[in-house]
Enzyme design. Structure first.
Site, PDB file in Angstrom:
ATOM      1  N   LYS A   1       3.489   9.062   8.894  1.00  0.00           N
ATOM      2  CA  LYS A   1       3.299   8.481  10.225  1.00  0.00           C
ATOM      3  C   LYS A   1       4.273   9.006  11.285  1.00  0.00           C
ATOM      4  O   LYS A   1       4.040  10.087  11.816  1.00  0.00           O
ATOM      5  CB  LYS A   1       3.276   6.951  10.113  1.00  0.00           C
ATOM      6  CG  LYS A   1       2.106   6.550   9.195  1.00  0.00           C
ATOM      7  CD  LYS A   1       1.800   5.089   9.054  1.00  0.00           C
ATOM      8  CE  LYS A   1       0.509   4.933   8.254  1.00  0.00           C
ATOM      9  NZ  LYS A   1       0.570   4.134   7.073  1.00  0.00           N
TER      10      LYS A   1
ATOM     11  N   TYR B   1       0.851  -1.185   0.000  1.00  0.00           N
ATOM     12  CA  TYR B   1       0.000   0.000   0.000  1.00  0.00           C
ATOM     13  C   TYR B   1       0.885   1.233   0.000  1.00  0.00           C
ATOM     14  O   TYR B   1       1.840   1.314   0.773  1.00  0.00           O
ATOM     15  CB  TYR B   1      -0.909   0.008   1.235  1.00  0.00           C
ATOM     16  CG  TYR B   1      -1.836   1.200   1.306  1.00  0.00           C
ATOM     17  CD1 TYR B   1      -2.868   1.360   0.377  1.00  0.00           C
ATOM     18  CD2 TYR B   1      -1.688   2.162   2.298  1.00  0.00           C
ATOM     19  CE1 TYR B   1      -3.731   2.457   0.451  1.00  0.00           C
ATOM     20  CE2 TYR B   1      -2.546   3.255   2.378  1.00  0.00           C
ATOM     21  CZ  TYR B   1      -3.556   3.394   1.445  1.00  0.00           C
ATOM     22  OH  TYR B   1      -4.401   4.476   1.520  1.00  0.00           O
TER      23      TYR B   1
ATOM     24  N   ASP C   1       9.279   3.002   0.261  1.00  0.00           N
ATOM     25  CA  ASP C   1       8.184   3.655   0.964  1.00  0.00           C
ATOM     26  C   ASP C   1       8.324   3.295   2.439  1.00  0.00           C
ATOM     27  O   ASP C   1       7.923   2.212   2.869  1.00  0.00           O
ATOM     28  CB  ASP C   1       6.835   3.201   0.397  1.00  0.00           C
ATOM     29  CG  ASP C   1       5.667   3.895   1.090  1.00  0.00           C
ATOM     30  OD1 ASP C   1       5.903   4.593   2.106  1.00  0.00           O
ATOM     31  OD2 ASP C   1       4.523   3.738   0.621  1.00  0.00           O
TER      32      ASP C   1
HETATM   33  C1  LIG Z   1      -0.032   4.623   5.651  1.00  0.00           C
HETATM   34  C2  LIG Z   1       0.815   4.409   4.453  1.00  0.00           C
HETATM   35  C3  LIG Z   1       0.800   5.289   3.358  1.00  0.00           C
HETATM   36  C4  LIG Z   1      -0.187   6.414   3.253  1.00  0.00           C
HETATM   37  O1  LIG Z   1       0.002   7.385   4.222  1.00  0.00           O
HETATM   38  P1  LIG Z   1      -1.232   8.379   4.557  1.00  0.00           P
HETATM   39  O2  LIG Z   1      -0.638   9.324   5.544  1.00  0.00           O
HETATM   40  O3  LIG Z   1      -2.307   7.510   5.100  1.00  0.00           O
HETATM   41  O4  LIG Z   1      -1.622   9.036   3.307  1.00  0.00           O
HETATM   42  C5  LIG Z   1       1.701   5.090   2.344  1.00  0.00           C
HETATM   43  N1  LIG Z   1       2.580   4.076   2.375  1.00  0.00           N
HETATM   44  C6  LIG Z   1       2.629   3.206   3.402  1.00  0.00           C
HETATM   45  C7  LIG Z   1       3.647   2.119   3.401  1.00  0.00           C
HETATM   46  C8  LIG Z   1       1.728   3.323   4.460  1.00  0.00           C
HETATM   47  O5  LIG Z   1       1.740   2.431   5.450  1.00  0.00           O
END
Ligand SMILES: *Cc1c(COP(=O)(O)O)cnc(C)c1O
Length: 431
Positions: free
Chosen positions: A266, A143, A238
Protein backbone atom coordinates in the site's frame (compact mmCIF):
# COMPACT_ATOMS: atom_id res chain seq x y z
CA UNK A 1 -31.83 4.83 -17.80
CA UNK A 2 -28.73 2.98 -16.74
CA UNK A 3 -25.82 4.97 -15.42
CA UNK A 4 -22.50 4.69 -17.18
CA UNK A 5 -21.18 2.72 -14.18
CA UNK A 6 -24.05 0.24 -14.51
CA UNK A 7 -23.37 -0.14 -18.22
CA UNK A 8 -19.67 -0.75 -17.59
CA UNK A 9 -20.49 -3.19 -14.81
CA UNK A 10 -22.77 -5.13 -17.16
CA UNK A 11 -19.96 -5.46 -19.67
CA UNK A 12 -17.45 -6.26 -16.93
CA UNK A 13 -19.54 -9.09 -15.51
CA UNK A 14 -19.55 -10.72 -18.90
CA UNK A 15 -15.77 -10.95 -19.08
CA UNK A 16 -14.48 -10.75 -15.50
CA UNK A 17 -15.53 -12.88 -12.50
CA UNK A 18 -18.09 -10.77 -10.66
CA UNK A 19 -17.14 -7.87 -12.92
CA UNK A 20 -14.09 -6.95 -10.85
CA UNK A 21 -10.42 -7.67 -10.28
CA UNK A 22 -10.77 -7.79 -6.48
CA UNK A 23 -13.92 -9.06 -4.74
CA UNK A 24 -14.90 -6.27 -2.31
CA UNK A 25 -15.10 -3.79 -5.18
CA UNK A 26 -18.21 -5.55 -6.50
CA UNK A 27 -20.17 -3.92 -3.62
CA UNK A 28 -22.22 -7.06 -3.04
CA UNK A 29 -22.26 -6.62 0.74
CA UNK A 30 -23.93 -3.23 0.45
CA UNK A 31 -26.56 -3.98 -2.16
CA UNK A 32 -25.48 -1.68 -4.94
CA UNK A 33 -23.33 -1.70 -8.06
CA UNK A 34 -19.72 -0.46 -8.08
CA UNK A 35 -19.05 3.09 -9.17
CA UNK A 36 -16.45 3.04 -11.93
CA UNK A 37 -13.97 5.74 -11.08
CA UNK A 38 -12.41 8.00 -13.62
CA UNK A 39 -10.39 10.59 -11.81
CA UNK A 40 -9.04 11.52 -8.40
CA UNK A 41 -7.89 14.88 -7.06
CA UNK A 42 -6.67 15.40 -3.53
CA UNK A 43 -9.24 13.83 -1.19
CA UNK A 44 -11.93 13.40 -3.84
CA UNK A 45 -12.80 11.01 -6.66
CA UNK A 46 -15.06 11.35 -9.70
CA UNK A 47 -17.00 8.49 -11.26
CA UNK A 48 -17.82 7.65 -14.85
CA UNK A 49 -21.10 9.57 -14.52
CA UNK A 50 -19.35 12.72 -13.36
CA UNK A 51 -20.41 12.35 -9.71
CA UNK A 52 -17.94 13.70 -7.19
CA UNK A 53 -17.25 12.02 -3.85
CA UNK A 54 -15.17 12.58 -0.76
CA UNK A 55 -12.85 9.59 -0.98
CA UNK A 56 -12.52 7.65 2.28
CA UNK A 57 -10.98 4.65 0.52
CA UNK A 58 -7.88 6.33 -0.89
CA UNK A 59 -7.14 3.19 -2.91
CA UNK A 60 -7.44 1.18 0.35
CA UNK A 61 -4.69 3.13 2.04
CA UNK A 62 -1.82 3.85 -0.35
CA UNK A 63 -2.79 7.46 -1.04
CA UNK A 64 -1.98 9.00 2.34
CA UNK A 65 -1.12 12.23 0.50
CA UNK A 66 -4.26 12.10 -1.64
CA UNK A 67 -4.72 11.69 -5.38
CA UNK A 68 -2.31 13.22 -7.88
CA UNK A 69 0.12 14.72 -5.41
CA UNK A 70 2.37 16.90 -7.58
CA UNK A 71 5.73 15.57 -6.32
CA UNK A 72 4.62 11.97 -6.85
CA UNK A 73 3.35 12.54 -10.39
CA UNK A 74 6.48 14.45 -11.32
CA UNK A 75 8.74 11.71 -10.00
CA UNK A 76 6.77 9.10 -11.94
CA UNK A 77 6.94 11.22 -15.11
CA UNK A 78 10.70 11.60 -14.83
CA UNK A 79 11.24 7.90 -14.20
CA UNK A 80 8.96 6.92 -17.10
CA UNK A 81 10.88 9.07 -19.51
CA UNK A 82 13.94 6.87 -18.89
CA UNK A 83 12.17 3.55 -19.42
CA UNK A 84 9.44 1.56 -17.72
CA UNK A 85 11.43 -1.45 -16.60
CA UNK A 86 14.88 -2.96 -16.83
CA UNK A 87 14.86 -6.04 -14.63
CA UNK A 88 18.27 -4.84 -13.48
CA UNK A 89 19.41 -2.95 -10.37
CA UNK A 90 18.70 0.79 -10.34
CA UNK A 91 19.72 3.62 -8.03
CA UNK A 92 16.08 4.16 -7.01
CA UNK A 93 16.00 0.73 -5.33
CA UNK A 94 19.02 1.58 -3.20
CA UNK A 95 17.47 4.88 -2.20
CA UNK A 96 14.21 3.15 -1.36
CA UNK A 97 15.90 0.52 0.81
CA UNK A 98 18.03 3.15 2.58
CA UNK A 99 14.99 5.31 3.21
CA UNK A 100 12.96 2.45 4.67
CA UNK A 101 15.89 1.43 6.91
CA UNK A 102 16.17 5.03 8.10
CA UNK A 103 12.47 5.45 8.83
CA UNK A 104 11.66 2.12 10.45
CA UNK A 105 13.08 1.12 13.85
CA UNK A 106 15.20 -2.02 13.77
CA UNK A 107 15.05 -2.31 9.98
CA UNK A 108 18.42 -3.28 8.53
CA UNK A 109 17.62 -4.85 5.16
CA UNK A 110 14.62 -4.98 2.85
CA UNK A 111 13.53 -6.80 -0.28
CA UNK A 112 11.06 -5.15 -2.64
CA UNK A 113 8.20 -7.16 -4.15
CA UNK A 114 5.03 -6.28 -6.06
CA UNK A 115 2.17 -6.57 -3.56
CA UNK A 116 1.33 -7.06 0.09
CA UNK A 117 0.35 -10.65 -0.66
CA UNK A 118 3.79 -11.34 -2.03
CA UNK A 119 5.49 -9.61 0.89
CA UNK A 120 3.66 -11.79 3.40
CA UNK A 121 4.16 -15.00 1.44
CA UNK A 122 7.89 -14.30 1.23
CA UNK A 123 8.23 -13.30 4.89
CA UNK A 124 6.56 -16.55 5.93
CA UNK A 125 8.93 -18.55 3.76
CA UNK A 126 11.84 -16.72 5.34
CA UNK A 127 10.49 -17.33 8.86
CA UNK A 128 10.17 -21.04 8.08
CA UNK A 129 13.62 -21.15 6.50
CA UNK A 130 15.19 -19.34 9.44
CA UNK A 131 13.62 -21.43 12.18
CA UNK A 132 13.37 -24.80 10.45
CA UNK A 133 9.78 -24.93 11.69
CA UNK A 134 6.60 -25.11 9.61
CA UNK A 135 3.65 -23.85 11.62
CA UNK A 136 2.37 -20.29 11.56
CA UNK A 137 -0.04 -18.65 13.97
CA UNK A 138 -2.39 -16.05 12.53
CA UNK A 139 -5.46 -14.35 13.98
CA UNK A 140 -9.08 -14.88 13.00
CA UNK A 141 -10.30 -11.93 10.95
CA UNK A 142 -6.81 -10.67 10.13
CA UNK A 143 -6.06 -10.46 6.42
CA UNK A 144 -2.59 -11.07 5.03
CA UNK A 145 -3.26 -11.23 1.30
CA UNK A 146 -4.49 -14.17 -0.73
CA UNK A 147 -1.65 -16.70 -0.56
CA UNK A 148 -2.83 -20.25 0.20
CA UNK A 149 -1.66 -20.55 3.78
CA UNK A 150 -3.14 -17.19 4.76
CA UNK A 151 -6.67 -17.83 3.45
CA UNK A 152 -7.64 -19.43 6.70
CA UNK A 153 -10.22 -17.52 8.75
CA UNK A 154 -9.17 -14.46 6.75
CA UNK A 155 -10.54 -10.94 6.97
CA UNK A 156 -11.26 -8.28 4.35
CA UNK A 157 -12.96 -9.49 1.15
CA UNK A 158 -12.80 -13.11 2.29
CA UNK A 159 -14.91 -12.13 5.28
CA UNK A 160 -17.20 -9.78 3.36
CA UNK A 161 -17.93 -12.52 0.86
CA UNK A 162 -18.54 -15.02 3.64
CA UNK A 163 -15.65 -17.27 2.62
CA UNK A 164 -12.96 -16.77 5.26
CA UNK A 165 -11.69 -20.23 4.30
CA UNK A 166 -11.24 -20.37 0.53
CA UNK A 167 -11.98 -23.34 -1.71
CA UNK A 168 -8.93 -24.42 -3.67
CA UNK A 169 -6.55 -24.29 -0.72
CA UNK A 170 -5.21 -27.83 -0.20
CA UNK A 171 -5.90 -29.01 3.36
CA UNK A 172 -2.19 -29.68 3.84
CA UNK A 173 -1.46 -26.01 3.05
CA UNK A 174 -3.93 -24.90 5.67
CA UNK A 175 -2.91 -27.52 8.22
CA UNK A 176 0.19 -25.58 9.23
CA UNK A 177 -1.81 -22.39 9.79
CA UNK A 178 -3.07 -22.19 13.35
CA UNK A 179 -5.56 -19.49 14.28
CA UNK A 180 -5.73 -17.56 17.52
CA UNK A 181 -8.05 -14.78 18.68
CA UNK A 182 -6.95 -11.16 18.23
CA UNK A 183 -6.40 -9.40 21.57
CA UNK A 184 -6.41 -12.76 23.37
CA UNK A 185 -2.88 -13.69 24.51
CA UNK A 186 -4.11 -16.84 26.22
CA UNK A 187 -5.31 -18.21 22.86
CA UNK A 188 -1.81 -17.65 21.46
CA UNK A 189 -0.01 -19.19 24.37
CA UNK A 190 -2.10 -22.33 24.35
CA UNK A 191 -1.29 -22.85 20.65
CA UNK A 192 2.42 -22.23 21.26
CA UNK A 193 2.37 -24.67 24.16
CA UNK A 194 0.49 -27.36 22.26
CA UNK A 195 2.84 -26.96 19.26
CA UNK A 196 6.05 -26.43 21.15
CA UNK A 197 9.12 -26.24 18.92
CA UNK A 198 6.98 -26.23 15.75
CA UNK A 199 5.80 -22.65 15.35
CA UNK A 200 7.96 -20.61 12.97
CA UNK A 201 6.13 -17.33 13.40
CA UNK A 202 3.20 -15.42 14.75
CA UNK A 203 1.87 -13.00 12.15
CA UNK A 204 -0.39 -10.14 13.15
CA UNK A 205 -1.81 -6.88 11.89
CA UNK A 206 -0.60 -4.70 14.79
CA UNK A 207 -3.85 -2.77 14.39
CA UNK A 208 -6.43 -5.10 12.90
CA UNK A 209 -7.89 -3.23 9.95
CA UNK A 210 -9.45 -5.96 7.85
CA UNK A 211 -12.25 -6.87 10.28
CA UNK A 212 -13.02 -3.19 10.48
CA UNK A 213 -10.54 -1.30 12.65
CA UNK A 214 -9.87 -3.06 15.97
CA UNK A 215 -7.22 -1.61 18.25
CA UNK A 216 -4.76 -3.79 20.15
CA UNK A 217 -5.20 -3.79 23.91
CA UNK A 218 -2.16 -2.19 25.60
CA UNK A 219 -0.78 -5.55 26.70
CA UNK A 220 -1.43 -7.40 23.44
CA UNK A 221 1.56 -6.53 21.24
CA UNK A 222 4.16 -6.54 24.08
CA UNK A 223 2.61 -9.84 25.17
CA UNK A 224 3.05 -11.32 21.68
CA UNK A 225 6.69 -10.20 21.69
CA UNK A 226 7.28 -11.94 25.02
CA UNK A 227 5.49 -15.13 23.96
CA UNK A 228 7.44 -15.32 20.69
CA UNK A 229 10.70 -14.91 22.59
CA UNK A 230 9.73 -17.57 25.10
CA UNK A 231 8.75 -20.13 22.44
CA UNK A 232 11.44 -19.31 19.86
CA UNK A 233 8.97 -18.11 17.22
CA UNK A 234 9.49 -15.04 15.08
CA UNK A 235 7.07 -12.14 15.38
CA UNK A 236 5.90 -10.76 12.02
CA UNK A 237 4.08 -7.45 11.91
CA UNK A 238 2.01 -7.20 8.78
CA UNK A 239 2.21 -3.45 8.35
CA UNK A 240 0.75 -3.35 4.86
CA UNK A 241 -1.84 -0.90 6.24
CA UNK A 242 -0.18 0.52 9.37
CA UNK A 243 3.28 1.00 7.86
CA UNK A 244 4.05 4.69 7.28
CA UNK A 245 0.44 5.45 8.30
CA UNK A 246 0.36 5.28 12.10
CA UNK A 247 3.78 6.92 12.22
CA UNK A 248 6.79 7.28 9.95
CA UNK A 249 8.12 4.11 11.59
CA UNK A 250 4.74 2.37 11.54
CA UNK A 251 3.26 0.34 14.39
CA UNK A 252 6.69 -0.60 15.72
CA UNK A 253 7.36 3.06 16.45
CA UNK A 254 3.79 3.85 17.49
CA UNK A 255 3.53 1.06 20.06
CA UNK A 256 7.22 0.70 20.89
CA UNK A 257 7.24 -3.01 20.09
CA UNK A 258 9.82 -4.60 17.78
CA UNK A 259 8.93 -7.30 15.33
CA UNK A 260 11.48 -9.68 13.77
CA UNK A 261 10.11 -9.25 10.27
CA UNK A 262 7.81 -6.60 8.87
CA UNK A 263 5.75 -6.64 5.68
CA UNK A 264 4.71 -3.58 3.70
CA UNK A 265 2.52 -2.72 0.76
CA UNK A 266 0.00 0.00 0.00
CA UNK A 267 1.67 3.28 1.12
CA UNK A 268 5.19 2.33 0.06
CA UNK A 269 4.09 2.24 -3.58
CA UNK A 270 2.38 5.63 -3.47
CA UNK A 271 -0.40 4.11 -5.60
CA UNK A 272 1.80 1.82 -7.71
CA UNK A 273 1.86 -1.97 -7.10
CA UNK A 274 4.65 -2.41 -4.55
CA UNK A 275 5.30 -4.53 -1.47
CA UNK A 276 8.33 -5.14 0.70
CA UNK A 277 9.53 -7.21 3.59
CA UNK A 278 12.45 -6.64 5.86
CA UNK A 279 14.03 -6.93 9.24
CA UNK A 280 17.29 -7.69 10.95
CA UNK A 281 20.35 -8.28 8.80
CA UNK A 282 20.95 -11.80 10.14
CA UNK A 283 17.47 -12.87 9.04
CA UNK A 284 17.40 -11.04 5.71
CA UNK A 285 20.81 -12.44 4.75
CA UNK A 286 19.06 -15.82 4.48
CA UNK A 287 17.23 -14.60 1.37
CA UNK A 288 18.63 -15.54 -2.06
CA UNK A 289 21.19 -14.88 -3.43
CA UNK A 290 22.79 -14.27 0.01
CA UNK A 291 21.15 -17.31 1.53
CA UNK A 292 19.08 -20.44 0.89
CA UNK A 293 15.53 -18.97 1.01
CA UNK A 294 14.52 -18.41 -2.60
CA UNK A 295 12.42 -15.44 -3.65
CA UNK A 296 12.48 -13.47 -6.90
CA UNK A 297 10.48 -11.10 -9.14
CA UNK A 298 10.75 -9.90 -12.74
CA UNK A 299 9.26 -6.49 -11.98
CA UNK A 300 10.42 -6.23 -8.35
CA UNK A 301 11.90 -2.82 -7.60
CA UNK A 302 10.39 -1.45 -10.82
CA UNK A 303 11.83 2.04 -11.40
CA UNK A 304 8.48 3.77 -11.96
CA UNK A 305 6.96 2.16 -8.87
CA UNK A 306 10.06 3.05 -6.83
CA UNK A 307 9.81 6.67 -7.99
CA UNK A 308 6.20 6.96 -6.81
CA UNK A 309 6.87 5.30 -3.48
CA UNK A 310 10.06 7.22 -2.83
CA UNK A 311 8.42 10.57 -3.57
CA UNK A 312 5.63 9.83 -1.11
CA UNK A 313 7.86 8.41 1.63
CA UNK A 314 10.27 11.35 1.38
CA UNK A 315 7.43 13.75 2.04
CA UNK A 316 6.32 11.67 5.02
CA UNK A 317 9.86 11.53 6.41
CA UNK A 318 10.38 15.27 6.15
CA UNK A 319 6.99 16.25 7.56
CA UNK A 320 6.31 14.41 10.82
CA UNK A 321 3.54 16.93 11.58
CA UNK A 322 1.49 15.08 8.95
CA UNK A 323 0.89 12.32 11.47
CA UNK A 324 -0.20 14.71 14.21
CA UNK A 325 -2.61 16.41 11.82
CA UNK A 326 -4.04 13.16 10.50
CA UNK A 327 -4.56 11.88 14.05
CA UNK A 328 -6.32 15.11 15.05
CA UNK A 329 -8.56 14.85 12.02
CA UNK A 330 -9.29 11.18 12.79
CA UNK A 331 -10.04 11.91 16.44
CA UNK A 332 -12.39 14.73 15.60
CA UNK A 333 -14.21 12.80 12.90
CA UNK A 334 -14.67 9.84 15.26
CA UNK A 335 -16.00 12.04 18.06
CA UNK A 336 -18.46 13.82 15.83
CA UNK A 337 -19.63 10.59 14.17
CA UNK A 338 -20.40 9.23 17.65
CA UNK A 339 -22.36 12.40 18.44
CA UNK A 340 -24.40 12.17 15.24
CA UNK A 341 -25.24 8.52 15.87
CA UNK A 342 -26.19 9.20 19.46
CA UNK A 343 -28.42 12.08 18.48
CA UNK A 344 -30.18 9.83 15.96
CA UNK A 345 -30.50 7.07 18.55
CA UNK A 346 -28.54 4.55 16.46
CA UNK A 347 -26.11 2.48 18.53
CA UNK A 348 -22.64 2.46 16.93
CA UNK A 349 -19.05 1.95 17.96
CA UNK A 350 -16.54 4.19 16.25
CA UNK A 351 -13.05 2.71 16.49
CA UNK A 352 -10.26 5.08 15.53
CA UNK A 353 -6.51 5.29 15.64
CA UNK A 354 -4.63 7.96 13.72
CA UNK A 355 -6.08 8.18 10.23
CA UNK A 356 -7.89 4.81 10.41
CA UNK A 357 -11.55 4.56 11.44
CA UNK A 358 -14.50 2.19 11.42
CA UNK A 359 -18.15 2.70 12.30
CA UNK A 360 -19.57 -0.57 13.64
CA UNK A 361 -23.33 -0.87 13.92
CA UNK A 362 -23.39 -2.56 17.30
CA UNK A 363 -24.01 -1.62 20.92
CA UNK A 364 -21.03 -3.25 22.61
CA UNK A 365 -17.43 -2.04 22.29
CA UNK A 366 -15.55 -3.79 19.48
CA UNK A 367 -12.25 -5.12 20.82
CA UNK A 368 -12.35 -8.52 19.16
CA UNK A 369 -13.25 -10.28 15.95
CA UNK A 370 -16.27 -11.84 17.66
CA UNK A 371 -17.55 -8.41 18.66
CA UNK A 372 -16.97 -7.02 15.14
CA UNK A 373 -19.00 -9.89 13.68
CA UNK A 374 -21.99 -9.00 15.87
CA UNK A 375 -22.44 -5.78 13.85
CA UNK A 376 -25.72 -5.20 12.03
CA UNK A 377 -24.64 -5.67 8.41
CA UNK A 378 -28.01 -4.62 7.07
CA UNK A 379 -27.69 -1.28 8.83
CA UNK A 380 -24.18 -0.87 7.53
CA UNK A 381 -25.43 -1.47 3.97
CA UNK A 382 -28.13 1.19 4.35
CA UNK A 383 -25.62 3.59 5.87
CA UNK A 384 -23.22 2.96 3.00
CA UNK A 385 -25.83 3.63 0.31
CA UNK A 386 -27.08 6.77 2.04
CA UNK A 387 -23.52 8.08 2.35
CA UNK A 388 -22.81 7.30 -1.29
CA UNK A 389 -25.89 9.15 -2.46
CA UNK A 390 -24.65 12.18 -0.50
CA UNK A 391 -21.24 12.18 -2.12
CA UNK A 392 -19.22 10.10 0.34
CA UNK A 393 -17.21 7.21 -1.06
CA UNK A 394 -16.43 4.76 1.77
CA UNK A 395 -15.31 1.13 1.76
CA UNK A 396 -18.32 -1.03 0.79
CA UNK A 397 -18.07 -3.37 3.77
CA UNK A 398 -18.47 -3.30 7.54
CA UNK A 399 -15.16 -5.14 7.74
CA UNK A 400 -12.92 -2.53 6.13
CA UNK A 401 -11.35 0.69 7.35
CA UNK A 402 -11.94 4.31 6.42
CA UNK A 403 -8.71 6.03 5.41
CA UNK A 404 -7.99 9.72 5.82
CA UNK A 405 -5.42 11.54 3.72
CA UNK A 406 -3.65 14.87 4.14
CA UNK A 407 -5.78 16.42 1.38
CA UNK A 408 -9.10 15.93 3.14
CA UNK A 409 -10.39 19.41 3.90
CA UNK A 410 -12.66 20.69 6.63
CA UNK A 411 -15.37 20.90 3.98
CA UNK A 412 -14.81 17.22 3.08
CA UNK A 413 -15.23 16.19 6.71
CA UNK A 414 -18.39 18.27 7.01
CA UNK A 415 -19.77 16.47 3.99
CA UNK A 416 -18.96 13.11 5.61
CA UNK A 417 -20.68 14.17 8.84
CA UNK A 418 -23.74 15.49 7.01
CA UNK A 419 -23.95 12.25 5.05
CA UNK A 420 -23.65 10.27 8.27
CA UNK A 421 -26.34 12.37 9.94
CA UNK A 422 -28.81 11.75 7.10
CA UNK A 423 -27.88 8.06 6.99
CA UNK A 424 -28.38 7.64 10.74
CA UNK A 425 -31.72 9.47 10.67
CA UNK A 426 -32.87 7.19 7.87
CA UNK A 427 -31.77 4.10 9.79
CA UNK A 428 -33.51 5.28 12.96
CA UNK A 429 -36.71 5.86 11.02
CA UNK A 430 -36.70 2.45 9.37
CA UNK A 431 -35.87 0.64 12.61
C1 LIG B 1 -4.06 -5.24 1.73
C2 LIG B 1 -3.37 -6.12 2.70
C3 LIG B 1 -2.56 -7.19 2.30
C4 LIG B 1 -2.47 -7.63 0.86
O1 LIG B 1 -1.87 -6.68 0.05
P1 LIG B 1 -2.13 -6.76 -1.54
O2 LIG B 1 -1.27 -5.67 -2.08
O3 LIG B 1 -3.59 -6.54 -1.72
O4 LIG B 1 -1.71 -8.09 -1.99
C5 LIG B 1 -1.86 -7.88 3.25
N1 LIG B 1 -1.94 -7.55 4.55
C6 LIG B 1 -2.70 -6.53 4.98
C7 LIG B 1 -2.72 -6.19 6.43
C8 LIG B 1 -3.47 -5.80 4.08
O5 LIG B 1 -4.26 -4.82 4.51
Amino acid sequence: MMTRSEQLFDRARNVMPGGVNSPVRACRAVGTYPRFLQKGRGGRVFDADGQEYVDLVCSWGPLILGHCRREVLEAVGEAMADGLSFGAPTAAEVEMAELICRMVPGMEMVRMVNSGTEAVMSALRLARGATGRNKIIKFEGCYHGHSDSMLVKAGSGALTGGTPDSKGVPPEMAADTLTARYNDLESVESLLRANSGQVAAVIVEPVAANMGVVLPKPEFLPGLRALCDRYGALLIFDEVITGFRLAAGGAQEYFGVRADLVTYGKIIGGGMPVGAYGGRRALMELVAPSGPVYQAGTLSGNPVAMAAGLAQLRILEKNPQIYTRLAEMGGELAKRLRERAQRAGVPVQVNQIGSLLSVFFTEAPVGSFAAAKRSDLDRFARYYRAMLSRGVYAAPSQFEAMFLCTEHTREDLERVLQGAECAMAQIAQEA
